[in-house]
Design an enzyme around this catalytic site. Structure first.
Site, mmCIF file in Angstrom:
data_model
loop_
_atom_site.group_PDB
_atom_site.id
_atom_site.type_symbol
_atom_site.label_atom_id
_atom_site.label_comp_id
_atom_site.label_asym_id
_atom_site.label_seq_id
_atom_site.Cartn_x
_atom_site.Cartn_y
_atom_site.Cartn_z
ATOM 1 C CE LYS A 68 41.657 35.713 81.703
ATOM 2 N NZ LYS A 68 40.902 34.362 81.695
ATOM 3 N NE ARG A 145 34.216 38.517 80.582
ATOM 4 C CZ ARG A 145 34.857 37.372 80.932
ATOM 5 N NH1 ARG A 145 35.130 36.440 80.534
ATOM 6 N NH2 ARG A 145 35.643 37.815 82.171
ATOM 7 N NE ARG A 179 39.125 26.988 91.834
ATOM 8 C CZ ARG A 179 39.403 27.871 90.816
ATOM 9 N NH1 ARG A 179 40.470 28.487 90.465
ATOM 10 N NH2 ARG A 179 38.530 27.857 90.038
ATOM 11 N NE ARG A 212 34.608 28.333 94.076
ATOM 12 C CZ ARG A 212 35.262 29.386 93.964
ATOM 13 N NH1 ARG A 212 35.055 30.629 94.820
ATOM 14 N NH2 ARG A 212 36.430 29.265 93.317
ATOM 15 N NE ARG A 223 33.699 28.737 84.021
ATOM 16 C CZ ARG A 223 34.078 28.083 85.318
ATOM 17 N NH1 ARG A 223 33.112 27.664 85.701
ATOM 18 N NH2 ARG A 223 35.236 28.075 85.727
#
Length: 271
Positions: A68, A145, A179, A212, A223
């Site tokens: 996005k 959302r 990442r 993380r 998620r």
């Protein structure tokens, strides 16, 4: 469409009203220190000054890590009438600046509860008013959302365009799971396209990089599955309104030309 209305006759000081369409929702919401007034009944062209401002209100939907941010930057470059804002960034900014909205939001954040929908709507409309007064159109990222939020937003603002990015979950999981970050500075590395010079170590300090918890594959998958469940009705909602277009793919550089063509065509239809 966002229209700022300045009535021609009245002895009172007029506050700009954001009008979602010809027939307006009757409501008064307190936005920061100034109210935005939503008038009831209809507004004729004769009631508007000649230089009334019309802006477009656009949403961008997509999964976390689905591009996005990248697509938004490209839209802003090719369609400079749009101003992009993320509700998450705006909320943090209001909290930092200790605005009325920020103070109220911080109470919920400090208690560990979600910021209420009505407060998020006030946040969005506060920004919408400021940008529309300057003739800017808005590109909103991060809200709504849920269906409840979408319906609440619809009571005050007419959403003109919705860009829905459909990137496969496996692609996002692979992208995010590569990442790694340096916690001390926040520097972010990606093993595929922005790797550290020495594997596992920060380029500047030589300290160890970490992944993380939110970036681990199993966390990302959960998620994304939750996002799919919550957002599917939202996509259908805007599809039924005739304002949404879904763009599928795995690379932003491939997806964006289609987004650009669609936006160019749609914006030509509008005043």
């Amino acid at each position: 469409m966002i229209r700022l209305v300045y009535p021609l006759t009245s002895s009172r000081r007029h506050v700009p009203a954001i009008v979602s369409n010809t027939f307006l929702t009757s409501a008064v919401r307190s936005i920061s220190s100034n109210p935005i007034v939503f008038k009831s009944a209809s507004v004729d062209d004769a009631d508007l000054v000649e230089n009334d401002v019309i802006s477009q209100f656009m949403l961008i939907l997509g999964k976390p890590g689905g591009g996005k941010g990248t697509i938004s930057k490209k839209i802003l470059k090719d369609f400079p009438m749009f101003t992009h804002f993320s509700t998450g960034d705006l909320l943090r900014q209001h909290v930092l600046q200790k605005t009325e909205i920020g103070k109220e939001a911080k109470k919920h954040m400090d208690s560990g509860s979600l910021v209420p929908d009505d407060l998020m709507i006030r946040l969005v409309l506060d920004e919408a008013e400021k940008e529309a007064e300057n003739g800017n159109s808005l590109l909103l990222d991060g809200f709504p959302r849920t269906m409840e939020q979408a319906k609440a937003l619809a009571e005050s603002v007419n959403v003109d365009l919705v860009v829905d990015l459909n990137v496969p979950n496996d692609t996002i999981i692979e992208r995010i799971s590569e990442r790694y970050v340096h916690l001390g500075s926040g520097r972010v590395y990606n093993l595929s396209y922005n790797p550290p010079r020495v594997p596992g170590l920060d380029d500047v300090t030589g300290e160890k990089l970490v992944q993380r918890e939110d970036d681990k594959p199993e966390t990302v998958r959960r998620r994304l599955e939750a996002y799919d469940k919550v957002t599917a009705p939202l996509v259908r909602y805007y599809q039924e309104k005739g304002v949404l277009k879904t763009f599928s793919g795995t690379e932003s550089d491939v997806i964006y030309p289609e987004v650009k063509r669609w936006l160019s065509k749609e914006l030509k239809k509008r005043p």
